[in-house]
Design a protein around this motif. Structure first.
Motif, PDB file in Angstrom:
ATOM      1  N   MET A   1      27.099  37.539 -10.465  1.00  0.00           N
ATOM      2  CA  MET A   1      27.776  36.435  -9.385  1.00  0.00           C
ATOM      3  C   MET A   1      28.419  37.206  -7.952  1.00  0.00           C
ATOM      4  SD  MET A   1      26.837  32.740  -9.356  1.00  0.00           S
ATOM      5  CE  MET A   1      26.472  32.278  -7.200  1.00  0.00           C
ATOM      6  N   ASP A   2      27.968  37.240  -6.855  1.00  0.00           N
ATOM      7  CA  ASP A   2      28.781  37.573  -6.030  1.00  0.00           C
ATOM      8  C   ASP A   2      29.136  36.379  -5.305  1.00  0.00           C
ATOM      9  OD1 ASP A   2      30.251  38.934  -4.189  1.00  0.00           O
ATOM     10  OD2 ASP A   2      27.973  39.899  -3.142  1.00  0.00           O
ATOM     11  N   GLU A   3      30.155  35.958  -5.343  1.00  0.00           N
ATOM     12  CA  GLU A   3      30.478  34.545  -5.452  1.00  0.00           C
ATOM     13  C   GLU A   3      31.300  34.925  -3.332  1.00  0.00           C
ATOM     14  OE1 GLU A   3      34.159  32.921  -7.114  1.00  0.00           O
ATOM     15  OE2 GLU A   3      33.759  34.949  -8.356  1.00  0.00           O
ATOM     16  N   ILE A   4      31.333  33.509  -3.125  1.00  0.00           N
ATOM     17  CA  ILE A   4      31.381  34.013  -1.963  1.00  0.00           C
ATOM     18  C   ILE A   4      33.056  33.044  -2.051  1.00  0.00           C
ATOM     19  CG2 ILE A   4      31.637  31.791   0.664  1.00  0.00           C
ATOM     20  CD1 ILE A   4      28.707  31.349  -0.219  1.00  0.00           C
ATOM     21  N   ILE A   5      33.765  33.903  -1.451  1.00  0.00           N
ATOM     22  CA  ILE A   5      35.410  34.191  -0.913  1.00  0.00           C
ATOM     23  C   ILE A   5      35.691  33.258  -0.387  1.00  0.00           C
ATOM     24  CG2 ILE A   5      37.082  35.238  -1.214  1.00  0.00           C
ATOM     25  CD1 ILE A   5      36.094  35.800  -3.480  1.00  0.00           C
ATOM     26  N   VAL A   6      34.547  33.123   1.016  1.00  0.00           N
ATOM     27  CA  VAL A   6      35.712  32.650   2.387  1.00  0.00           C
ATOM     28  C   VAL A   6      34.711  32.233   3.446  1.00  0.00           C
ATOM     29  CG1 VAL A   6      36.339  34.589   3.619  1.00  0.00           C
ATOM     30  CG2 VAL A   6      38.022  32.439   4.157  1.00  0.00           C
ATOM     31  N   ASN A   7      34.622  30.901   3.987  1.00  0.00           N
ATOM     32  CA  ASN A   7      33.982  30.679   4.711  1.00  0.00           C
ATOM     33  C   ASN A   7      34.771  30.208   5.971  1.00  0.00           C
ATOM     34  OD1 ASN A   7      31.842  29.876   6.487  1.00  0.00           O
ATOM     35  ND2 ASN A   7      30.604  28.268   4.876  1.00  0.00           N
ATOM     36  N   TYR A   8      34.916  31.100   6.990  1.00  0.00           N
ATOM     37  CA  TYR A   8      36.111  31.003   7.815  1.00  0.00           C
ATOM     38  C   TYR A   8      35.170  31.040   9.563  1.00  0.00           C
ATOM     39  CZ  TYR A   8      39.851  32.500  10.719  1.00  0.00           C
ATOM     40  OH  TYR A   8      41.293  32.058  12.089  1.00  0.00           O
ATOM     41  N   HIS A   9      34.957  29.513  10.401  1.00  0.00           N
ATOM     42  CA  HIS A   9      34.250  29.774  11.198  1.00  0.00           C
ATOM     43  C   HIS A   9      32.300  31.357  11.278  1.00  0.00           C
ATOM     44  CE1 HIS A   9      37.755  28.136  13.674  1.00  0.00           C
ATOM     45  NE2 HIS A   9      37.898  28.855  12.734  1.00  0.00           N
ATOM     46  N   ASP A  10      32.043  31.773  12.124  1.00  0.00           N
ATOM     47  CA  ASP A  10      31.696  32.657  11.456  1.00  0.00           C
ATOM     48  C   ASP A  10      30.497  33.377  11.074  1.00  0.00           C
ATOM     49  OD1 ASP A  10      30.063  30.689  13.773  1.00  0.00           O
ATOM     50  OD2 ASP A  10      30.537  32.132  15.100  1.00  0.00           O
ATOM     51  N   SER A  11      32.265  33.352   9.947  1.00  0.00           N
ATOM     52  CA  SER A  11      32.240  34.605   8.882  1.00  0.00           C
ATOM     53  C   SER A  11      32.234  33.500   7.635  1.00  0.00           C
ATOM     54  CB  SER A  11      33.372  35.225   9.055  1.00  0.00           C
ATOM     55  OG  SER A  11      34.062  35.620  10.169  1.00  0.00           O
ATOM     56  N   LEU A  12      30.914  34.544   6.887  1.00  0.00           N
ATOM     57  CA  LEU A  12      30.739  34.499   5.014  1.00  0.00           C
ATOM     58  C   LEU A  12      31.679  35.700   4.571  1.00  0.00           C
ATOM     59  CD1 LEU A  12      28.426  32.425   3.569  1.00  0.00           C
ATOM     60  CD2 LEU A  12      28.811  34.739   2.754  1.00  0.00           C
ATOM     61  N   LEU A  13      32.156  35.979   3.883  1.00  0.00           N
ATOM     62  CA  LEU A  13      33.071  36.745   3.422  1.00  0.00           C
ATOM     63  C   LEU A  13      32.468  37.195   1.265  1.00  0.00           C
ATOM     64  CD1 LEU A  13      36.400  38.128   4.598  1.00  0.00           C
ATOM     65  CD2 LEU A  13      33.540  38.898   5.338  1.00  0.00           C
ATOM     66  N   LYS A  15      32.371  38.277  -2.565  1.00  0.00           N
ATOM     67  CA  LYS A  15      34.020  38.550  -4.155  1.00  0.00           C
ATOM     68  C   LYS A  15      32.985  40.235  -3.226  1.00  0.00           C
ATOM     69  CE  LYS A  15      35.053  39.952  -8.713  1.00  0.00           C
ATOM     70  NZ  LYS A  15      34.448  39.012  -9.793  1.00  0.00           N
ATOM     71  N   SER A  16      32.126  40.215  -3.288  1.00  0.00           N
ATOM     72  CA  SER A  16      32.034  41.974  -3.194  1.00  0.00           C
ATOM     73  C   SER A  16      32.574  42.788  -1.842  1.00  0.00           C
ATOM     74  CB  SER A  16      30.280  42.080  -3.124  1.00  0.00           C
ATOM     75  OG  SER A  16      29.970  42.668  -1.867  1.00  0.00           O
ATOM     76  N   ASP A  17      32.295  41.979  -0.436  1.00  0.00           N
ATOM     77  CA  ASP A  17      32.943  42.151   0.832  1.00  0.00           C
ATOM     78  C   ASP A  17      34.643  42.301   0.391  1.00  0.00           C
ATOM     79  OD1 ASP A  17      30.530  42.249   2.396  1.00  0.00           O
ATOM     80  OD2 ASP A  17      30.944  39.537   2.409  1.00  0.00           O
ATOM     81  N   VAL A  18      35.327  41.631  -0.192  1.00  0.00           N
ATOM     82  CA  VAL A  18      36.921  41.768  -0.447  1.00  0.00           C
ATOM     83  C   VAL A  18      36.728  43.063  -1.334  1.00  0.00           C
ATOM     84  CG1 VAL A  18      38.549  40.447  -1.359  1.00  0.00           C
ATOM     85  CG2 VAL A  18      36.951  39.289  -0.848  1.00  0.00           C
ATOM     86  N   ARG A  19      36.214  43.654  -2.320  1.00  0.00           N
ATOM     87  CA  ARG A  19      37.099  44.067  -2.761  1.00  0.00           C
ATOM     88  C   ARG A  19      37.002  45.102  -2.707  1.00  0.00           C
ATOM     89  NH1 ARG A  19      32.456  43.943  -6.420  1.00  0.00           N
ATOM     90  NH2 ARG A  19      33.600  42.571  -7.704  1.00  0.00           N
ATOM     91  N   LEU A  20      35.652  45.531  -1.113  1.00  0.00           N
ATOM     92  CA  LEU A  20      36.274  46.787  -0.156  1.00  0.00           C
ATOM     93  C   LEU A  20      37.126  46.851   0.694  1.00  0.00           C
ATOM     94  CD1 LEU A  20      32.826  46.311   2.277  1.00  0.00           C
ATOM     95  CD2 LEU A  20      33.456  47.852  -0.200  1.00  0.00           C
ATOM     96  N   LEU A 209      40.010  32.247  -5.429  1.00  0.00           N
ATOM     97  CA  LEU A 209      40.650  34.219  -5.834  1.00  0.00           C
ATOM     98  C   LEU A 209      39.290  34.518  -6.742  1.00  0.00           C
ATOM     99  CD1 LEU A 209      43.930  32.875  -6.637  1.00  0.00           C
ATOM    100  CD2 LEU A 209      43.176  33.598  -4.168  1.00  0.00           C
ATOM    101  N   PRO A 210      39.596  35.325  -6.208  1.00  0.00           N
ATOM    102  CA  PRO A 210      38.337  36.531  -6.805  1.00  0.00           C
ATOM    103  C   PRO A 210      39.115  37.016  -7.916  1.00  0.00           C
ATOM    104  CG  PRO A 210      39.640  37.723  -5.045  1.00  0.00           C
ATOM    105  CD  PRO A 210      40.048  36.698  -4.695  1.00  0.00           C
TER     106      PRO A 210
END
Length: 212
Positions: A1-13, A15-20, A209-210
């Protein structure tokens, strides 16, 4: 499951994003968008009257819109800031994420000049010139050319987005601090450290935390 790591203002990241941000990966628009919001709301929050950070999705929309539509969009933003920072991508599709290269377009409303910072020696020149044409719709009298600023050439095919983030941060700091800075001062070691710094910034604003 590609869990949400952070929801910050208009940004939603996710796990797959942070892995980059691990070495060897090309970062996407979501990472750059997050960092531009971090600059806006935290690092340079006292500069909101003079500095505008554009979201990558908005820049992509402006790039691929007609001059008339782009002008209407820009007018609606009521851009009162002096310094504009726009991440440029070479993706030619409006609704499909992708692309192969990032660079930075900078506009100074006082001097009415454009600067382009590209770590692949002008690979995004066409895109930068296209976006500058859109900006001239709302800033008539601006320079008809885009100055290509010297940037150390990246040593691989994946660090361009890190260059954009790092150059933006350093350039804003120099502008608001009143000191001169050149992108030629960047080193590959600094770019490598920036990947780790960005990941730490993201995880410090996360309640999840991822896992490995």
């Amino acid at each position: 499951m590609d869990e949400i790591i952070v929801n910050y203002h208009d940004s939603l990241l996710r796990k797959s994003d942070v892995r980059l941000l691990e070495p060897g990966n090309w970062i996407n628009d979501k990472i750059i968008g997050f960092m531009f919001q971090y600059f806006e709301f935290e690092l340079f929050q006292n500069c909101s009257d003079s500095v505008k950070f554009f979201d990558p999705d908005l820049v992509q929309l402006l790039k691929l819109s007609s001059d008339q539509d782009a002008g209407s969009i820009l007018q609606s933003l009521q851009l009162h800031q002096r310094f504009l920072f726009l991440p440029v991508n070479d993706n030619g599709a409006l609704m499909t994420p992708g692309g192969q290269h990032w660079s930075l377009l900078f506009y100074d409303k006082t001097s009415m000049t454009f600067e382009h910072y590209d770590s692949m020696e002008g690979a995004n020149n066409y895109e930068a010139n296209l976006i500058s044409r859109k900006l001239r719709q709302v800033f008539p009298g601006s320079s008809s050319s885009v100055a290509q600023k010297p940037v150390p050439k990246q040593r691989n095919g994946h660090d361009c987005g890190i260059y954009v983030i790092t150059i933006t941060e350093q350039l804003v700091a120099s502008l608001v601090g009143g000191h001169h800075w050149q992108a030629t001062s960047l080193s590959s070691e600094q770019i490598s450290r920036e990947r780790k710094n960005i990941k730490e910034i993201i995880l410090n604003r996360s309640s999840t935390l991822p896992s490995s």
